[in-house]
Design a protein around this motif. Sequence first.
Motif, PDB file in Angstrom:
ATOM      1  N   VAL A  66     -12.417 -51.861 -35.512  1.00 12.81           N
ATOM      2  CA  VAL A  66     -11.624 -50.759 -34.974  1.00 12.81           C
ATOM      3  C   VAL A  66     -12.125 -50.449 -33.568  1.00 12.81           C
ATOM      4  O   VAL A  66     -13.264 -49.989 -33.401  1.00 12.81           O
ATOM      5  N   PRO A  67     -11.335 -50.702 -32.527  1.00  8.27           N
ATOM      6  CA  PRO A  67     -11.763 -50.372 -31.158  1.00  8.27           C
ATOM      7  C   PRO A  67     -12.055 -48.885 -31.021  1.00  8.27           C
ATOM      8  O   PRO A  67     -11.455 -48.052 -31.695  1.00  8.27           O
ATOM      9  N   PHE A  76      -3.745 -48.607 -37.472  1.00  6.12           N
ATOM     10  CA  PHE A  76      -4.122 -49.708 -36.592  1.00  6.12           C
ATOM     11  C   PHE A  76      -4.219 -50.989 -37.419  1.00  6.12           C
ATOM     12  O   PHE A  76      -4.705 -50.963 -38.556  1.00  6.12           O
ATOM     13  N   PRO A  77      -3.752 -52.131 -36.907  1.00  4.94           N
ATOM     14  CA  PRO A  77      -3.811 -53.381 -37.688  1.00  4.94           C
ATOM     15  C   PRO A  77      -5.237 -53.728 -38.096  1.00  4.94           C
ATOM     16  O   PRO A  77      -6.187 -53.485 -37.354  1.00  4.94           O
ATOM     17  N   LEU A  78      -5.375 -54.304 -39.283  1.00  2.98           N
ATOM     18  CA  LEU A  78      -6.685 -54.719 -39.767  1.00  2.98           C
ATOM     19  C   LEU A  78      -7.110 -55.989 -39.037  1.00  2.98           C
ATOM     20  O   LEU A  78      -6.480 -57.038 -39.185  1.00  2.98           O
ATOM     21  N   MET A  79      -8.168 -55.919 -38.251  1.00  2.42           N
ATOM     22  CA  MET A  79      -8.641 -57.055 -37.456  1.00  2.42           C
ATOM     23  C   MET A  79      -9.973 -57.528 -38.021  1.00  2.42           C
ATOM     24  O   MET A  79     -11.025 -56.969 -37.712  1.00  2.42           O
ATOM     25  N   MET A 139     -19.445 -55.987 -33.096  1.00  2.00           N
ATOM     26  CA  MET A 139     -19.554 -54.694 -33.752  1.00  2.00           C
ATOM     27  C   MET A 139     -19.024 -53.600 -32.837  1.00  2.00           C
ATOM     28  O   MET A 139     -19.199 -53.651 -31.621  1.00  2.00           O
ATOM     29  N   GLU A 140     -18.375 -52.624 -33.420  1.00  2.00           N
ATOM     30  CA  GLU A 140     -17.886 -51.462 -32.666  1.00  2.00           C
ATOM     31  C   GLU A 140     -17.989 -50.220 -33.538  1.00  2.00           C
ATOM     32  O   GLU A 140     -17.774 -50.285 -34.756  1.00  2.00           O
ATOM     33  N   THR A 141     -18.352 -49.100 -32.920  1.00  2.00           N
ATOM     34  CA  THR A 141     -18.409 -47.818 -33.624  1.00  2.00           C
ATOM     35  C   THR A 141     -17.215 -46.971 -33.214  1.00  2.00           C
ATOM     36  O   THR A 141     -17.011 -46.711 -32.025  1.00  2.00           O
ATOM     37  N   TRP A 142     -16.430 -46.572 -34.202  1.00  5.66           N
ATOM     38  CA  TRP A 142     -15.280 -45.696 -33.955  1.00  5.66           C
ATOM     39  C   TRP A 142     -15.680 -44.268 -34.304  1.00  5.66           C
ATOM     40  O   TRP A 142     -16.334 -44.018 -35.317  1.00  5.66           O
ATOM     41  N   MET A 143     -15.295 -43.324 -33.443  1.00 11.21           N
ATOM     42  CA  MET A 143     -15.625 -41.920 -33.667  1.00 11.21           C
ATOM     43  C   MET A 143     -14.341 -41.106 -33.752  1.00 11.21           C
ATOM     44  O   MET A 143     -13.457 -41.221 -32.892  1.00 11.21           O
ATOM     45  N   SER A 144     -14.247 -40.287 -34.776  1.00  5.98           N
ATOM     46  CA  SER A 144     -13.066 -39.448 -34.956  1.00  5.98           C
ATOM     47  C   SER A 144     -13.202 -38.163 -34.136  1.00  5.98           C
ATOM     48  O   SER A 144     -14.264 -37.868 -33.577  1.00  5.98           O
ATOM     49  N   GLY A 145     -12.144 -37.397 -34.088  1.00  6.99           N
ATOM     50  CA  GLY A 145     -12.152 -36.151 -33.333  1.00  6.99           C
ATOM     51  C   GLY A 145     -13.130 -35.131 -33.867  1.00  6.99           C
ATOM     52  O   GLY A 145     -13.604 -34.263 -33.117  1.00  6.99           O
ATOM     53  N   THR A 152     -17.880 -50.795 -37.483  1.00  6.76           N
ATOM     54  CA  THR A 152     -16.960 -51.844 -37.912  1.00  6.76           C
ATOM     55  C   THR A 152     -17.332 -53.175 -37.263  1.00  6.76           C
ATOM     56  O   THR A 152     -18.078 -53.216 -36.280  1.00  6.76           O
ATOM     57  N   ALA A 153     -16.790 -54.270 -37.798  1.00  9.75           N
ATOM     58  CA  ALA A 153     -17.099 -55.586 -37.245  1.00  9.75           C
ATOM     59  C   ALA A 153     -15.963 -56.561 -37.495  1.00  9.75           C
ATOM     60  O   ALA A 153     -15.167 -56.398 -38.424  1.00  9.75           O
TER      61      ALA A 153
END
Length: 265
Positions: A66-67, A76-79, A139-145, A152-153
């Motif tokens: 998840v970017p 968002f599409p599952l990547m 790897m990427e870290t997504w942060m919510s509001g 994620t990876a």
Amino acid sequence: MCGRFALLATIDEVEAHFGVIVDEAFPPRYNISPTQPVMVVMNGETPAPGSNRPERIAMLVRWGFVPSWTKDPLNFPLMINARSETAHEKPSFRTAMEHRRSLLPVSGFYEWRKLGDGRKQAYWIRPRKGGMIAFGALMETWMSGDGSQMDTAAILTTASNNALSHIHDRLPLVIHPEDYQEWLDCKRNRAKDVQHLLKPVQEDFFEAIPVSDKINHARYFGTDVHERVEEPVISQAGKLPKPVKPKKSAAKKKKDDNDDQFSMF
């Protein structure tokens, strides 16, 4: 492409192979599917004790990239995979390719070959010499509001090699142990500096074992998913042979002929 894999190594084996400390216990996993937690190994921020290289860390992340700029992961599409050839230029992956390259420990993975009749044959693809290997991952870290985070990876892929191209035209990117540090060191090595590592694995590195369709079911975790089955014979035209119909006995043929007399068709 890589849509399922397995990790059968023990904690001690993972720690020794990658030089990390694994804080969370985990059992052998024979059928790891997208959106499940998977382990990745990354470089930390501090030097390893008695070494000039950064300390490595192991962490569990969600398999499904998840970017960071995504507003709603549910929409968002599952990547689960990223093409290694273009990851450095794609908006979704280029930042992670520069700054968050990682290693994903695996014992092998599964792939499906399309057959001539529309069915698919599953294969358990593992290192020919056995043991554990590492796929290149991002790897990427997504942060919510509200401030909550989700790590994620995605697994990087390359073109297939000649040995496995008859099964699928893409393979996971294999990073060899001698290249681990170069791949993980995002401070010294930018994406352009590791392009030479983005290549198909050697022809004889993997062996492909035909297995049953049990692996198709994400909730099936039995150890027998690795049991070899008889591989379908494919003709040169890429089609399965037509099934041979058993011959009818004389009595059966006479009965069928009589039954046909009462059919409108």
